[in-house]
Design an enzyme around this catalytic site. Sequence first.
Site, short mmCIF file in Angstrom:
data_model
loop_
_atom_site.label_atom_id
_atom_site.label_comp_id
_atom_site.label_asym_id
_atom_site.label_seq_id
_atom_site.Cartn_x
_atom_site.Cartn_y
_atom_site.Cartn_z
N LYS A 99 0.89 -1.17 -0.07
CA LYS A 99 0.05 0.16 -0.10
C LYS A 99 0.87 1.15 -0.08
O LYS A 99 0.38 2.39 -0.70
CB LYS A 99 -1.04 -0.01 1.33
CG LYS A 99 -1.87 -0.97 1.30
CD LYS A 99 -2.88 -1.17 0.18
CE LYS A 99 -2.53 -2.26 -0.72
NZ LYS A 99 -3.41 -2.59 -1.96
N ARG B 179 4.24 13.95 -13.81
CA ARG B 179 3.86 14.02 -15.44
C ARG B 179 2.71 15.10 -15.59
O ARG B 179 2.31 15.30 -16.61
CB ARG B 179 3.06 12.65 -15.72
CG ARG B 179 4.32 11.66 -15.69
CD ARG B 179 3.71 10.19 -15.89
NE ARG B 179 3.09 10.07 -17.06
CZ ARG B 179 1.86 9.18 -17.39
NH1 ARG B 179 1.14 8.76 -16.17
NH2 ARG B 179 1.33 9.30 -18.51
N LYS C 235 -0.32 15.23 -14.39
CA LYS C 235 -1.67 14.59 -14.63
C LYS C 235 -2.35 14.91 -13.52
O LYS C 235 -2.95 13.96 -12.71
CB LYS C 235 -1.47 13.11 -14.95
CG LYS C 235 -0.55 12.84 -16.00
CD LYS C 235 -1.37 12.92 -17.43
CE LYS C 235 -0.56 12.24 -18.59
NZ LYS C 235 -1.21 12.59 -19.89
N GLN D 278 -6.03 13.35 -12.53
CA GLN D 278 -5.87 11.85 -11.99
C GLN D 278 -6.02 11.74 -10.70
O GLN D 278 -6.36 10.89 -9.97
CB GLN D 278 -4.76 10.95 -12.59
CG GLN D 278 -4.78 11.32 -14.13
CD GLN D 278 -5.77 10.22 -14.65
OE1 GLN D 278 -6.50 9.37 -14.02
NE2 GLN D 278 -5.94 10.15 -15.93
N HIS E 12 -8.76 9.08 -5.45
CA HIS E 12 -7.60 8.37 -5.38
C HIS E 12 -6.87 8.45 -4.21
O HIS E 12 -6.21 7.45 -3.44
CB HIS E 12 -6.93 9.07 -6.67
CG HIS E 12 -5.41 8.58 -6.87
ND1 HIS E 12 -5.21 7.70 -7.55
CD2 HIS E 12 -4.17 9.27 -6.22
CE1 HIS E 12 -3.78 7.44 -7.53
NE2 HIS E 12 -3.35 8.48 -6.73
N HIS F 153 -8.32 6.70 -0.97
CA HIS F 153 -8.10 5.49 -1.04
C HIS F 153 -6.33 5.34 -0.66
O HIS F 153 -6.07 4.24 0.35
CB HIS F 153 -8.10 4.88 -2.46
CG HIS F 153 -7.71 3.59 -2.72
ND1 HIS F 153 -8.41 2.39 -2.10
CD2 HIS F 153 -6.53 3.05 -3.39
CE1 HIS F 153 -7.72 1.22 -2.53
NE2 HIS F 153 -6.69 1.55 -3.33
N LYS G 183 -10.87 -0.95 -20.43
CA LYS G 183 -10.82 0.27 -19.40
C LYS G 183 -12.19 0.51 -18.50
O LYS G 183 -12.17 0.22 -17.39
CB LYS G 183 -10.45 1.66 -19.61
CG LYS G 183 -10.15 2.68 -18.83
CD LYS G 183 -9.84 4.14 -19.30
CE LYS G 183 -9.83 4.95 -17.94
NZ LYS G 183 -9.33 6.26 -18.53
#
Length: 273
Positions: A118, A131, A133, A136, A141, A144, A198
């Site tokens: 984890k 990157r 991003k 995202q 996210h 979690h 996906k």
Amino acid sequence: MAAAIQWLDRLIEDNADPRTADWPLMQSPIPGTAMVIIYLIVVWIGPKMMKDRAPYSLKQVLLVFNLFMVILSFYTCWEFIMGGWMTGYTLGCQLVDYSTSPKAMRMASVCWVFYVSKFIEMLDTVFFILRKKNNQISFLHVFHHALMPFTWWIGVKFVPGGFGTFHALLNSFIHFMMYIYYFLAALGPAFQKFLWWKKYMTTMQLTQFALCMIHSGQLLFIDCPYPKFFAIVIWSYGLIFFVMFMDFYRKTYKKKSALRSGEQNGLDKSKDQ
């Protein structure tokens, strides 16, 4: 305050599994908590530091990392299977085997590896930041990645095996599939044709959480000495993430489907005109 800390220490000492007591990161929740705090600081500061910088490609790094995670996820899935779930465990009242038999230690060991994984998975977020991003890095996210180390430290400390590892088996399989997807995606545009599934990854994740709720929920209605507290934690975890992933699914795929339908209707109307 001091009395409360002493009470907590006694509670942990009296109920902890002695087999895992001296394993790395298991003596105290402090190291794991510190890593989660550092992770949250990186999530907060990272995008700000990258704001005026060019994004990093990291293609080779991602290929190696994702392949490593495919192997690690397969390993934990296999060990959960061979440590109990296909070698004698039942889907009902499955107690923890606290003995030092090879099978019991195999299950306890994979629980610890799953816990450590984890922290490794937190690198996903670091790569998103580097990157640029940032889209995202959703609340889902981050939540979690920040929550799992806490719940699994408790799991490895007190109940490394038995009933509560069913959701870890499912999660390992889901991550095995997920990192295969990430690995193929990191290979570049030429492999986009292999990523048609996906949408079904999210469906698999929703199925995972539904199965977790069904499995853990039964413990509230059967006579079983497995600690119900852990079943409630797993059920709550399943519910929270089922709701959050369902919201993600609806916003991501249902909205896209509606937009495509609207665009198609617009094209059809323009033809009539």
